[in-house]
Design a protein around this motif. Structure first.
Motif, PDB file in Angstrom:
ATOM      1  N   GLY A 144       1.478   9.650  -2.845  1.00  0.00           N
ATOM      2  CA  GLY A 144       1.111   9.184  -3.915  1.00  0.00           C
ATOM      3  C   GLY A 144       1.155   7.707  -3.728  1.00  0.00           C
ATOM      4  O   GLY A 144       1.403   7.058  -4.823  1.00  0.00           O
ATOM      5  N   CYS A 145       1.019   7.161  -2.765  1.00  0.00           N
ATOM      6  CA  CYS A 145       1.122   5.671  -2.196  1.00  0.00           C
ATOM      7  C   CYS A 145      -0.135   5.049  -2.899  1.00  0.00           C
ATOM      8  O   CYS A 145      -1.208   5.494  -3.016  1.00  0.00           O
ATOM      9  CB  CYS A 145       1.257   5.616  -0.801  1.00  0.00           C
ATOM     10  SG  CYS A 145       2.706   6.072  -0.140  1.00  0.00           S
ATOM     11  N   LEU A 146      -0.033   3.881  -3.171  1.00  0.00           N
ATOM     12  CA  LEU A 146      -1.245   2.975  -3.562  1.00  0.00           C
ATOM     13  C   LEU A 146      -2.123   3.290  -2.774  1.00  0.00           C
ATOM     14  O   LEU A 146      -3.416   3.203  -3.332  1.00  0.00           O
ATOM     15  CB  LEU A 146      -0.753   1.671  -3.887  1.00  0.00           C
ATOM     16  CG  LEU A 146      -1.887   0.486  -4.071  1.00  0.00           C
ATOM     17  CD1 LEU A 146      -2.365   0.959  -5.430  1.00  0.00           C
ATOM     18  CD2 LEU A 146      -1.075  -0.868  -4.201  1.00  0.00           C
ATOM     19  N   LYS A 184      -0.338  13.541  -0.423  1.00  0.00           N
ATOM     20  CA  LYS A 184       0.461  13.105   0.830  1.00  0.00           C
ATOM     21  C   LYS A 184      -0.177  11.818   1.555  1.00  0.00           C
ATOM     22  O   LYS A 184      -1.456  11.803   1.537  1.00  0.00           O
ATOM     23  CB  LYS A 184       0.388  14.220   1.907  1.00  0.00           C
ATOM     24  CG  LYS A 184       1.513  14.281   2.866  1.00  0.00           C
ATOM     25  CD  LYS A 184       2.694  14.617   2.294  1.00  0.00           C
ATOM     26  CE  LYS A 184       3.892  14.453   3.582  1.00  0.00           C
ATOM     27  NZ  LYS A 184       5.262  14.400   3.073  1.00  0.00           N
ATOM     28  N   CYS A 185       0.510  10.991   1.772  1.00  0.00           N
ATOM     29  CA  CYS A 185       0.249   9.647   2.396  1.00  0.00           C
ATOM     30  C   CYS A 185       0.351   9.942   4.075  1.00  0.00           C
ATOM     31  O   CYS A 185       1.326  10.274   4.554  1.00  0.00           O
ATOM     32  CB  CYS A 185       0.821   8.522   1.807  1.00  0.00           C
ATOM     33  SG  CYS A 185       0.363   6.901   2.690  1.00  0.00           S
ATOM     34  N   GLY A 186      -0.399   9.159   4.895  1.00  0.00           N
ATOM     35  CA  GLY A 186       0.093   9.243   6.336  1.00  0.00           C
ATOM     36  C   GLY A 186       1.084   8.515   6.840  1.00  0.00           C
ATOM     37  O   GLY A 186       1.848   8.670   7.951  1.00  0.00           O
ATOM     38  N   CYS A 187       1.982   7.905   5.615  1.00  0.00           N
ATOM     39  CA  CYS A 187       3.205   7.173   6.018  1.00  0.00           C
ATOM     40  C   CYS A 187       4.480   8.370   5.907  1.00  0.00           C
ATOM     41  O   CYS A 187       5.638   7.939   6.365  1.00  0.00           O
ATOM     42  CB  CYS A 187       3.656   5.965   4.881  1.00  0.00           C
ATOM     43  SG  CYS A 187       3.872   6.466   3.339  1.00  0.00           S
ATOM     44  N   GLY A 188       4.091   9.393   5.262  1.00  0.00           N
ATOM     45  CA  GLY A 188       5.165  10.350   5.121  1.00  0.00           C
ATOM     46  C   GLY A 188       5.377  10.705   3.794  1.00  0.00           C
ATOM     47  O   GLY A 188       6.178  11.784   3.320  1.00  0.00           O
ATOM     48  N   GLY A 224       0.951  -1.245   0.080  1.00  0.00           N
ATOM     49  CA  GLY A 224      -0.027   0.073  -0.071  1.00  0.00           C
ATOM     50  C   GLY A 224       0.923   1.325  -0.026  1.00  0.00           C
ATOM     51  O   GLY A 224       0.351   2.209  -0.219  1.00  0.00           O
ATOM     52  N   HIS A 225       2.109   1.279   0.296  1.00  0.00           N
ATOM     53  CA  HIS A 225       3.041   2.297   0.277  1.00  0.00           C
ATOM     54  C   HIS A 225       3.955   2.416  -0.629  1.00  0.00           C
ATOM     55  O   HIS A 225       5.201   3.056  -0.694  1.00  0.00           O
ATOM     56  CB  HIS A 225       3.517   2.554   1.725  1.00  0.00           C
ATOM     57  CG  HIS A 225       2.567   2.501   2.713  1.00  0.00           C
ATOM     58  ND1 HIS A 225       1.722   3.970   2.854  1.00  0.00           N
ATOM     59  CD2 HIS A 225       1.885   1.681   3.679  1.00  0.00           C
ATOM     60  CE1 HIS A 225       0.756   3.599   3.746  1.00  0.00           C
ATOM     61  NE2 HIS A 225       0.709   2.574   4.077  1.00  0.00           N
ATOM     62  N   ILE A 226       3.921   1.718  -1.532  1.00  0.00           N
ATOM     63  CA  ILE A 226       4.719   1.628  -2.894  1.00  0.00           C
ATOM     64  C   ILE A 226       4.040   3.021  -3.570  1.00  0.00           C
ATOM     65  O   ILE A 226       2.751   3.102  -4.079  1.00  0.00           O
ATOM     66  CB  ILE A 226       4.496   0.360  -3.882  1.00  0.00           C
ATOM     67  CG1 ILE A 226       5.296  -0.811  -3.140  1.00  0.00           C
ATOM     68  CG2 ILE A 226       4.843   0.797  -5.386  1.00  0.00           C
ATOM     69  CD1 ILE A 226       4.887  -2.035  -3.932  1.00  0.00           C
TER      70      ILE A 226
END
Ligand SMILES: [Zn+2]
Length: 314
Positions: free
Chosen positions: A176-178, A169-173, A159-161
């Motif tokens: 554009g993450c999946l 922006k994604c919650g992981c930092g 999910g974070h590729i």
């Protein structure tokens, strides 16, 4: 017998499996997570209830636990955003202390991946990629019949590729993450953006722009809904193709609520993955919808315990 527990943000589920892997008893109750002690006591009580005895140690062969967080190879939780009392907890050791039975813990998506690999849509394959489509995008990688959790438990986070170079922006930092595209909020955001840009669509009159509604409109041939579906399939295929190229996976299993869309999503994912993968790697891989549904967590947890006893990892 083996006991599998699945700790969620809201419910604790548990199952007892016989040696053949059949579910012999099940429980489900609201999770008690105000303190670490309270949660551990609930887990130990669930083991005793499933064993049908206060002396679980003489009856249960092994315990497996699926947890909503990052779990390292020593069955210790690195981080669990939805159940903070688990942070840093050596769940395996603690449960063994409380029940007298050896216990293993894993990330819940990894446990579900193991369940599908052994008893669901991944049967017969040693190398399985399981992708669970829900609010987030969970995943598990099974290599050589075992969970591949990596150096510290973070492996398999498909999910974070990054699938959109300049995405949101994604919650992981990262961005554009999946997950930002195909997580449930991602469907809603993409639909809303198109409608706000003035795109005419029957979706404009819909209150809740969730994947289910969008997929239903796509079934009816609605143009915007079909585009949103295609975009999700393309994003998923980028992540899956990267995983196939890296790992030469032989079975991809797609589950989670969004996968209820079925072939209308799956067929697109398979075709888009074909376009992005070495022909031989693609030819050697089969794609299936998950079979075990919400039981995957407990079945996978029990399977984890079974595997650890049959051929210990360490
Ligand atoms: Zn991310």
């Amino acid at each position: 017998m083996y006991v599998g527990l699945d700790v969620g943000g809201t419910f604790l589920k548990g199952a007892r499996l016989d040696a053949a892997g059949n579910v012999a008893a099940q429980i489900q109750e609201p999770i008690r997570k105000r303190t670490t002690e309270e949660l551990l006591a609930q887990l130990a009580a669930a083991v005793r209830a499933l064993a049908g005895s206060d002396d679980a140690g003489s009856i249960v062969t092994g315990i497996g636990v699926g947890l909503p967080g990052i779990v390292d190879r020593a069955s210790r939780v690195r981080v669990a955003p939805n159940v903070p009392v688990l942070d840093g907890l050596a769940v395996g050791d603690e449960l063994k202390r409380l029940t007298g039975v050896g216990a293993e813990a894993a990330n819940d998506a990894n446990a579900a991946a193991l369940a599908e690999a052994y008893r669901g849509a991944g049967r017969g394959a040693d190398n399985v990629l399981f992708v669970s489509l829900g609010t987030g995008v969970g995943a598990g990688v099974i290599l050589g019949g075992r969970i591949w959790s990596g150096a510290s438990g973070y492996a398999g986070e498909i999910g974070h590729i990054q699938v959109v170079q300049d995405g949101v922006k994604c919650g992981c930092g990262s961005w554009g993450c999946l997950e930002t595209v195909v997580g449930i909020p991602g469907w809603e955001r993409r639909a809303r953006a198109a409608l706000d840009a003035g795109r005419p669509s029957s979706l404009a009159s819909v209150e809740l722009l969730d994947p289910k509604t969008i997929v239903e409109a796509a079934f009816d041939g609605e143009a915007l809904a079909l585009e949103l579906l295609d975009e999700a399939a393309r994003a998923l295929s980028v992540g899956i193709a990267a995983s196939l190229s890296l790992l030469n996976i032989e079975r991809v299993v797609i589950g989670g609520g969004v996968a209820n869309a079925g072939p209308i999503l799956m067929d697109r994912v398979v075709e888009q993955t074909r376009l992005r993968t070495f022909p031989q790697v693609f030819a050697d891989c089969t794609f299936r919808l998950a079979e075990l549904g919400s039981d995957a967590g407990v079945i996978g947890a029990a399977t984890l315990a079974m595997l650890q006893l049959e051929s210990p990892r360490r």
